[in-house]
Structure formats: C-alpha cells, structure tokens
Motif scaffolding. Sequence first.
Motif, PDB file in Angstrom:
ATOM      1  N   ALA A  53       0.843  -1.183   0.000  1.00 12.47           N
ATOM      2  CA  ALA A  53       0.000   0.000   0.000  1.00 12.47           C
ATOM      3  C   ALA A  53       0.882   1.239   0.000  1.00 12.47           C
ATOM      4  CB  ALA A  53      -0.912   0.000   1.226  1.00 12.47           C
ATOM      5  N   ASP A  54       0.423   2.283  -0.667  1.00  9.40           N
ATOM      6  CA  ASP A  54       1.209   3.508  -0.732  1.00  9.40           C
ATOM      7  C   ASP A  54       1.531   4.054   0.658  1.00  9.40           C
ATOM      8  OD1 ASP A  54      -0.406   4.848  -3.725  1.00  9.40           O
ATOM      9  OD2 ASP A  54       1.256   3.444  -3.487  1.00  9.40           O
ATOM     10  N   SER A  55       0.626   3.872   1.596  1.00  5.97           N
ATOM     11  CA  SER A  55       0.790   4.439   2.918  1.00  5.97           C
ATOM     12  C   SER A  55       1.929   3.808   3.717  1.00  5.97           C
ATOM     13  CB  SER A  55      -0.514   4.330   3.713  1.00  5.97           C
ATOM     14  OG  SER A  55      -0.915   2.978   3.842  1.00  5.97           O
ATOM     15  N   VAL A  56       2.361   2.610   3.328  1.00  2.00           N
ATOM     16  CA  VAL A  56       3.414   1.919   4.075  1.00  2.00           C
ATOM     17  C   VAL A  56       4.674   1.704   3.252  1.00  2.00           C
ATOM     18  CG1 VAL A  56       1.638   0.742   5.415  1.00  2.00           C
ATOM     19  CG2 VAL A  56       2.748  -0.465   3.517  1.00  2.00           C
ATOM     20  N   LYS A  57       4.644   2.056   1.996  1.00  5.05           N
ATOM     21  CA  LYS A  57       5.772   1.823   1.108  1.00  5.05           C
ATOM     22  C   LYS A  57       7.020   2.517   1.642  1.00  5.05           C
ATOM     23  CE  LYS A  57       4.353   1.517  -2.968  1.00  5.05           C
ATOM     24  NZ  LYS A  57       3.793   1.835  -4.306  1.00  5.05           N
ATOM     25  N   GLY A  58       8.107   1.782   1.699  1.00  4.11           N
ATOM     26  CA  GLY A  58       9.352   2.311   2.219  1.00  4.11           C
ATOM     27  C   GLY A  58       9.526   2.136   3.707  1.00  4.11           C
ATOM     28  N   ARG A  59       8.453   1.782   4.413  1.00  4.72           N
ATOM     29  CA  ARG A  59       8.523   1.589   5.857  1.00  4.72           C
ATOM     30  C   ARG A  59       8.316   0.137   6.265  1.00  4.72           C
ATOM     31  NH1 ARG A  59       4.771   3.767   9.010  1.00  4.72           N
ATOM     32  NH2 ARG A  59       3.148   3.836   7.374  1.00  4.72           N
ATOM     33  N   PHE A  60       7.466  -0.574   5.538  1.00  9.82           N
ATOM     34  CA  PHE A  60       7.140  -1.960   5.860  1.00  9.82           C
ATOM     35  C   PHE A  60       7.773  -2.895   4.838  1.00  9.82           C
ATOM     36  CE2 PHE A  60       2.785  -1.239   8.145  1.00  9.82           C
ATOM     37  CZ  PHE A  60       3.381  -0.298   8.971  1.00  9.82           C
TER      38      PHE A  60
ATOM     39  N   GLN B 109       7.783  -6.772   8.659  1.00 16.36           N
ATOM     40  CA  GLN B 109       8.653  -5.877   9.403  1.00 16.36           C
ATOM     41  C   GLN B 109       8.132  -4.467   9.241  1.00 16.36           C
ATOM     42  OE1 GLN B 109      11.491  -6.570  11.358  1.00 16.36           O
ATOM     43  NE2 GLN B 109      11.205  -4.419  11.928  1.00 16.36           N
ATOM     44  N   MET B 110       7.804  -3.815  10.339  1.00 14.85           N
ATOM     45  CA  MET B 110       7.232  -2.484  10.330  1.00 14.85           C
ATOM     46  C   MET B 110       8.195  -1.525  11.012  1.00 14.85           C
ATOM     47  SD  MET B 110       3.239  -3.330  11.217  1.00 14.85           S
ATOM     48  CE  MET B 110       3.624  -3.845  12.889  1.00 14.85           C
ATOM     49  N   ASN B 111       8.708  -0.578  10.257  1.00 19.31           N
ATOM     50  CA  ASN B 111       9.622   0.428  10.767  1.00 19.31           C
ATOM     51  C   ASN B 111       8.989   1.810  10.664  1.00 19.31           C
ATOM     52  OD1 ASN B 111      11.637  -1.563  11.146  1.00 19.31           O
ATOM     53  ND2 ASN B 111      12.377  -1.285   9.047  1.00 19.31           N
TER      54      ASN B 111
END
Length: 125
Positions: A60-67, A81-83
């Motif tokens: 999802a765009d909202s988590v891209k780059g973080r999850f 993995q959620m950062n």
Amino acid sequence: QVRLVESGGGSVQAGGSLRLSCAASGILRSRDCMGWFRQAPEKEREGVAIIDRFGQTEYADSVKGRFTISQDSAKNTLYLQMNSLKPEDTASYYCAAGQGSGGACYIGRNWYNFWGQGTQVTVSS
C-alpha cells in the motif's frame, strides 16, 4: 485443519518498529498469495502488503518504504517488518492467504479466503 496465526503485535512509540509473524499450518488448497491486512475501528479492512510464492511483493502507498513483507517457506511463516511506525498505523493486523488469478496476486481483501485471528498494533505519539 488450516490455520493462520498472527503474533508480534503490541504497543510502540511513534518511530519505533515491530515485526509481525504469521504461522501457517495444515493444508491450503492454494498458497499462491499471502498478505497482511489491517483494520482500525469503524474503518474498512485494507491491504498492507502482499507476496506471491516467488517472492514478488506489493505494498500500500501508505506503508511503502517503511514496511517489508517476507516469507520463510520452509517454516511456513509470513512476516511483516514495520519500521518508522506512525499513529495512523494503529489497527488490528491480519494475515491472509488466497489464490489470486491468472498467476497474479492482488492486494484487495476480496482476493483472500483464509484469515488469521488478528494481532493488535498500537502506535502512540
């Protein structure tokens, strides 16, 4: 018996990290697609990340780059993995499995027919 069991949820401060796990057991008719979905109170369940049996992913765009979604096929386990967690990430997180279509997997919840019980993630500011 087919079961998907999530674990690893909890409470964390904004900016922190959590790692969710989904243990799969039994025999699935299809394990072509697996994913993580989340649902906050009074909101629709939304796709977070999916992965196919070859490791191709979509976020999802909202988590891209973080999850980051990953899988250990030998252990029949799915991970998320959620950062850099944000308060907006607060929700119940669900592991899911589905068949996809035409060899492709999709991030919409209607494509998944096996679901875990959910694990709560709470991010405070």
